[in-house]
Design a protein around this motif. Sequence first.
Motif, PDB file in Angstrom:
ATOM      1  N   VAL A  50     -13.191  88.114  85.024  1.00 35.85           N
ATOM      2  CA  VAL A  50     -13.639  86.413  84.887  1.00 35.85           C
ATOM      3  C   VAL A  50     -12.346  85.616  84.207  1.00 35.85           C
ATOM      4  CG1 VAL A  50     -14.412  83.816  84.812  1.00 35.85           C
ATOM      5  CG2 VAL A  50     -15.184  85.606  85.412  1.00 35.85           C
ATOM      6  N   GLU A  51     -11.596  86.405  83.669  1.00 36.71           N
ATOM      7  CA  GLU A  51     -10.526  85.905  81.857  1.00 36.71           C
ATOM      8  C   GLU A  51      -9.596  86.476  82.572  1.00 36.71           C
ATOM      9  OE1 GLU A  51     -12.690  86.363  77.159  1.00 36.71           O
ATOM     10  OE2 GLU A  51     -10.295  85.638  78.432  1.00 36.71           O
ATOM     11  N   ALA A  52      -9.749  87.232  83.214  1.00 36.31           N
ATOM     12  CA  ALA A  52      -8.343  88.016  83.997  1.00 36.31           C
ATOM     13  C   ALA A  52      -7.625  87.286  85.320  1.00 36.31           C
ATOM     14  CB  ALA A  52      -8.114  90.157  84.561  1.00 36.31           C
ATOM     15  N   VAL A  53      -8.707  86.540  85.964  1.00 37.62           N
ATOM     16  CA  VAL A  53      -8.172  85.960  86.838  1.00 37.62           C
ATOM     17  C   VAL A  53      -7.824  84.573  86.282  1.00 37.62           C
ATOM     18  CG1 VAL A  53      -9.155  84.871  88.975  1.00 37.62           C
ATOM     19  CG2 VAL A  53      -9.886  87.047  88.833  1.00 37.62           C
ATOM     20  N   SER A 103     -16.291  78.134  79.338  1.00 33.15           N
ATOM     21  CA  SER A 103     -15.603  77.855  77.956  1.00 33.15           C
ATOM     22  C   SER A 103     -14.466  78.558  78.321  1.00 33.15           C
ATOM     23  CB  SER A 103     -16.320  78.747  77.244  1.00 33.15           C
ATOM     24  OG  SER A 103     -17.937  78.499  76.707  1.00 33.15           O
ATOM     25  N   MET A 104     -13.953  79.269  79.202  1.00 31.71           N
ATOM     26  CA  MET A 104     -13.221  80.044  78.873  1.00 31.71           C
ATOM     27  C   MET A 104     -11.750  78.869  79.699  1.00 31.71           C
ATOM     28  SD  MET A 104     -13.686  83.198  81.219  1.00 31.71           S
ATOM     29  CE  MET A 104     -15.210  84.567  80.487  1.00 31.71           C
ATOM     30  N   ILE A 105     -12.427  78.290  80.487  1.00 30.29           N
ATOM     31  CA  ILE A 105     -11.842  77.206  81.090  1.00 30.29           C
ATOM     32  C   ILE A 105     -11.452  76.369  79.989  1.00 30.29           C
ATOM     33  CG2 ILE A 105     -11.624  75.496  83.209  1.00 30.29           C
ATOM     34  CD1 ILE A 105     -13.779  77.512  84.959  1.00 30.29           C
ATOM     35  N   ARG A 106     -11.999  75.546  79.562  1.00 24.42           N
ATOM     36  CA  ARG A 106     -12.239  74.449  79.038  1.00 24.42           C
ATOM     37  C   ARG A 106     -10.762  75.074  77.696  1.00 24.42           C
ATOM     38  NH1 ARG A 106     -15.141  70.189  78.858  1.00 24.42           N
ATOM     39  NH2 ARG A 106     -17.493  70.855  79.450  1.00 24.42           N
ATOM     40  N   ALA A 127     -21.315  81.667  84.562  1.00 19.16           N
ATOM     41  CA  ALA A 127     -21.065  80.126  84.742  1.00 19.16           C
ATOM     42  C   ALA A 127     -20.840  79.607  83.147  1.00 19.16           C
ATOM     43  CB  ALA A 127     -21.766  80.011  85.605  1.00 19.16           C
ATOM     44  N   HIS A 128     -21.341  78.895  82.236  1.00 15.72           N
ATOM     45  CA  HIS A 128     -21.011  79.098  81.038  1.00 15.72           C
ATOM     46  C   HIS A 128     -20.086  79.145  80.557  1.00 15.72           C
ATOM     47  CE1 HIS A 128     -24.672  75.943  81.433  1.00 15.72           C
ATOM     48  NE2 HIS A 128     -25.716  77.133  81.170  1.00 15.72           N
ATOM     49  N   ASP A 138      -5.281  86.640  98.162  1.00 13.81           N
ATOM     50  CA  ASP A 138      -4.306  87.702  99.470  1.00 13.81           C
ATOM     51  C   ASP A 138      -3.695  88.502  98.041  1.00 13.81           C
ATOM     52  OD1 ASP A 138      -4.085  85.829 100.790  1.00 13.81           O
ATOM     53  OD2 ASP A 138      -2.139  85.008 100.454  1.00 13.81           O
ATOM     54  N   GLY A 139      -3.263  89.032  96.602  1.00 18.96           N
ATOM     55  CA  GLY A 139      -3.955  89.968  95.024  1.00 18.96           C
ATOM     56  C   GLY A 139      -4.353  90.883  95.409  1.00 18.96           C
ATOM     57  N   GLY A 140      -5.736  90.574  95.984  1.00 17.99           N
ATOM     58  CA  GLY A 140      -7.139  91.248  95.711  1.00 17.99           C
ATOM     59  C   GLY A 140      -7.471  90.727  93.942  1.00 17.99           C
ATOM     60  N   HIS A 141      -7.515  89.988  93.817  1.00 18.07           N
ATOM     61  CA  HIS A 141      -7.989  90.353  92.102  1.00 18.07           C
ATOM     62  C   HIS A 141      -8.923  89.474  92.163  1.00 18.07           C
ATOM     63  CE1 HIS A 141      -3.658  90.217  90.249  1.00 18.07           C
ATOM     64  NE2 HIS A 141      -3.204  88.933  91.477  1.00 18.07           N
TER      65      HIS A 141
END
Length: 477
Positions: free
Chosen positions: A461-464, A384-387, A379-380, A430-433
Amino acid sequence: MSVNAPDPASLALTPDEMRALGYQAVDALVERWTGLEDAPPLSGASRAELDERLAHLAPPPEEGRDPARVLEEAVGQILPLAARVDHPRFWAYVPSAPTWPSVVADFLVAGHNVFQGTWQGSAGPSWVELQVVEWFRQWIRMPEGSGGVFTSGGSMANFLAVVTALHAAGRPARPAVYMSDQAHSSLARAARAAGIAPECIRILPTGPDLLLDPQAVDAALTADRQAGLHPVLVCANGGATNTGRVDPLRSLVQLARHHGVRCHVDAAFGGFAALVPEGRQALDGLGGADSITLDPHKWLFQPFECGCLMVRDIPALEAAFAAEADYLQDTELGREQVNFGARGLQLTRQARALKVWMSVRTFGTEAIRDAVGRGMEMAHRAESMIRARPDLQLLSPATLGIVAWRCRPPQVPAGQLDALNRAVQAAVVDGGHAMISSTRLGGEYALRFCFVNPRVRATDVEAVLDRAVELARAEGP
Ligand SMILES: *Cc1c(COP(=O)(O)O)cnc(C)c1O
């Protein structure tokens, strides 16, 4: 007749048939587990589609058939039509990623057809339940002498907690319970089902921090008492399902005690975070509660169903659910020989503690602790990826494995963000990601990750998140 002879009249298989069917089931499961990532996190179909597609499986046949074919029907046509809650890319709601020993334990329990309502019916499994409940007591730091009971899940545990509070308060005429607007829906439902009047189920609004404010609780308790109500229970979040946030447990426990009211902590999802330092700190004060809901089928890697209610005073729980019956008189073997059926609504109960016991004994507590820590760590990393992505907005920081966010590309007007995020979510699912779910935070449509599966990978997580950014750009005006 020997057990070696087939005897359809007694619904028996021969030992060879039993083995063949069992091995076939194990093979099918191992194939599912090892191929999990090749399947999407969610598969389903409408009722109408299934009525048509599965019509041949609907009527109960008059004649029996080869058990291997029946198993194939279940494994091939029925069971795949479901959420794969243990998929490494299932991050919606609260996932569940059972260990293999815990799954095998359920099989063994079913095969032994354990009746765990009474000690007489299940001395060994009841002894194991006492041990595992004691592990939990130590993990969440309740005082010695506290105990508990395994339940079907968190909803049932919450219900037992409400009924225990009502009973302990002497079943007053106008009982009232208190919780925040972030409490799990099962708590208000439990209160309604227990007969508490809707206007006495006090849902206190939270501020921007989404936490239950002890001062607001204090004021409500005082005002309600003056108005002739009888407060019986303050419910706190030990990890809110929305955001993972933990109410100020230490203050709430103290406040409730000051008012002579019980304090329940719903730690269904978050309680096992107490196994690691970060979680223990977040859950400060947890062990002081009168009752605590835990869900081993969430963050303790058990298959459904596996919940637990922990209580400080076992007699209060047993008094609330006491039942006497002449036909059970042989089962009273003395207090030491606990009849777990007397700690809740179920007389016939499955032996649910054995799966936890087998998991922990197989992997060791250290590995279980590490697995819990991994969810928090993920989650941490996601935060960071979101930020780091300007088109994404963090809505709730990483807390007990949960992080909430949304797409907010600068060119999209605020009024269109809900629709945009709904579309992004649908495309990701829907894309199954990945399987992700949504909630509302401060009125905004929020996307939410919950990482309690230790097999989640950061690269996924990065890919999504990259995919979400792409989709938001494409969807945007
Ligand atoms: C999941 C959850 C529940 C409900 O538990 P079930 O096992 O689904 O019945 C209750 N409270 C919280 C905080 C939860 O996360």
